[in-house]
Design an enzyme around this catalytic site. Structure first.
Site, PDB file in Angstrom:
ATOM      1  N   SER A 220      16.969  16.154  65.928  1.00 17.48           N
ATOM      2  CA  SER A 220      18.033  16.619  66.812  1.00 17.48           C
ATOM      3  C   SER A 220      17.689  16.222  68.238  1.00 17.48           C
ATOM      4  CB  SER A 220      18.184  18.145  66.717  1.00 17.48           C
ATOM      5  OG  SER A 220      18.587  18.527  65.421  1.00 17.48           O
ATOM      6  N   LEU A 221      18.550  15.420  68.865  1.00 20.11           N
ATOM      7  CA  LEU A 221      18.291  14.925  70.211  1.00 20.11           C
ATOM      8  C   LEU A 221      19.214  15.582  71.233  1.00 20.11           C
ATOM      9  CD1 LEU A 221      17.904  11.131  69.293  1.00 20.11           C
ATOM     10  CD2 LEU A 221      16.155  12.935  69.298  1.00 20.11           C
ATOM     11  N   GLY A 222      19.572  16.835  70.977  1.00 23.20           N
ATOM     12  CA  GLY A 222      20.411  17.584  71.897  1.00 23.20           C
ATOM     13  C   GLY A 222      21.807  16.980  71.985  1.00 23.20           C
ATOM     14  N   ALA A 223      22.357  16.956  73.201  1.00 22.17           N
ATOM     15  CA  ALA A 223      23.715  16.451  73.397  1.00 22.17           C
ATOM     16  C   ALA A 223      23.824  14.961  73.120  1.00 22.17           C
ATOM     17  CB  ALA A 223      24.166  16.762  74.829  1.00 22.17           C
ATOM     18  N   GLY A 225      22.746  13.306  70.437  1.00 25.08           N
ATOM     19  CA  GLY A 225      23.111  13.051  69.054  1.00 25.08           C
ATOM     20  C   GLY A 225      21.987  13.400  68.105  1.00 25.08           C
ATOM     21  N   GLY A 251      20.907  23.931  65.800  1.00 27.16           N
ATOM     22  CA  GLY A 251      20.054  23.079  64.984  1.00 27.16           C
ATOM     23  C   GLY A 251      19.953  23.571  63.549  1.00 27.16           C
ATOM     24  N   ASP A 252      19.991  24.879  63.375  1.00 21.99           N
ATOM     25  CA  ASP A 252      19.944  25.458  62.029  1.00 21.99           C
ATOM     26  C   ASP A 252      21.238  25.162  61.279  1.00 21.99           C
ATOM     27  OD1 ASP A 252      17.522  26.571  62.943  1.00 21.99           O
ATOM     28  OD2 ASP A 252      18.606  28.290  63.743  1.00 21.99           O
TER      29      ASP A 252
END
Length: 315
Positions: A220-223, A225, A251-252
């Protein structure tokens, strides 16, 4: 059926505030309490999507009793392991611009006997599971090897396992070859021991973790992608998000969407991104339902945007 394991669950209390002023008496404009902890959130998202899930967690005190009741209200079977200590309570303060202030409690210390019962419960309830999702930090009393032991058992029982943790617990578990790990940018950087400036840096880091034992990496790279690296190749996906209300549990929700969609390939990655994008537009740690998902806003590609900048990681 997706079995989740949350060694350090919580009650998540969220307060929406008109502003956050240190030292002031503040009045919330809205508040809610949700069953929390990363694995519990995965179960909530799986249940919201209409799939069967069982949540294994150590539960104690009145907080643990309330968490059990809330899980039942969400249609989740709770396989609680009684403990002497009390389940922790986490607090999130949300400002109108989306800024979050989070206070996470340490949680109870797990005794050796309780740790043994927790493993026994996972073993007993894993029969028939399509996936076991082990999520979150380890509480006091559990060694960094605990997840590694759980991964080894799961594979021995023929069950695929997803692991969402960090630090020493993640590194120790890699040797047992978890089927998928789900680090965020900070956790990915920590695992390889260097900051990550671009999506290309994250790709190299994920490939390194595959070399150390992970069968696939969902990062998960935040906003920016999400990135999926697996034996068949690498894929990247991102989604348009109009308004961020709360990123707690996003993220979950992503991991739940990924596993419910099969846990491999671009289709599962698109499901992960759609679930995460929907979650950040909901209050508190609310999990998205199928009606909240917008797959038309998701773009998935095998052409990794290696030069795309990542948010700066905070040590």
């Amino acid at each position: 059926m997706i079995l989740t394991v949350t060694p350090n669950p919580s009650l998540d209390r969220t307060y929406e505030l008109p502003g956050l002023t240190r030292g002031a008496v503040l009045r919330a404009t809205a508040d809610r309490v949700d069953p929390g902890g990363k694995g519990v959130n995965v179960s909530r998202a799986v249940a919201a999507a209409g799939h069967r899930t069982v949540a294994v967690a150590p539960l104690g005190g009145p907080e643990g009793a309330l968490l059990t009741r809330l899980l039942g209200e969400h249609g989740i079977e709770a396989a609680g392991v009684p403990i002497v200590g009390s389940t922790r309570v986490n607090v999130t303060l949300v400002e109108p611009d989306g800024a979050l202030t989070k206070v996470n409690a340490t949680g109870p210390e797990i005794t050796p006997a309780e740790a043994g019962r927790l493993l026994d419960t996972v073993r007993a309830r894993s029969a028939g599971a399509d996936w076991i999702a082990c999520c979150g930090s380890l509480p006091r009393g559990l060694s960094p090897q605990w997840y590694a032991e759980l991964v080894a058992h799961s594979h021995g029982a023929g069950v695929r396992i997803a692991l969402d943790t960090s630090g020493a617990a993640l590194v120790a578990a890699l040797r047992e070859r978890p089927d998928v790990i789900k680090p965020n940018t900070q956790e990915l950087a920590e695992a390889v021991g260097r900051p990550l400036a671009t999506v290309g840096d994250a790709l190299k880091a994920a490939q390194e973790l595959c070399g150390l034992g992970a069968r696939s990496v969902l990062a998960s790279l935040g906003a920016v992608g999400q990135l999926l690296v697996e034996p068949s190749g690498a894929h990247f996906a991102r989604a348009r998000v109009d308004t961020v209300r709360s990123d707690v549990g996003a993220g979950d929700a992503s991991l739940a969407g990924f596993l419910a969609a099969g846990g491999t390939g671009p289709r599962a990655l698109a499901a992960a991104v759609a679930h995460g994008a929907a979650a950040v537009q909901l209050p508190g740690s609310a999990m998205p339902t199928p009606a909240d998902l917008d797959f038309s806003a998701v773009v998935t590609t095998a052409d990794i945007p290696v030069d795309l900048a990542l948010p700066v990681q905070v040590p």
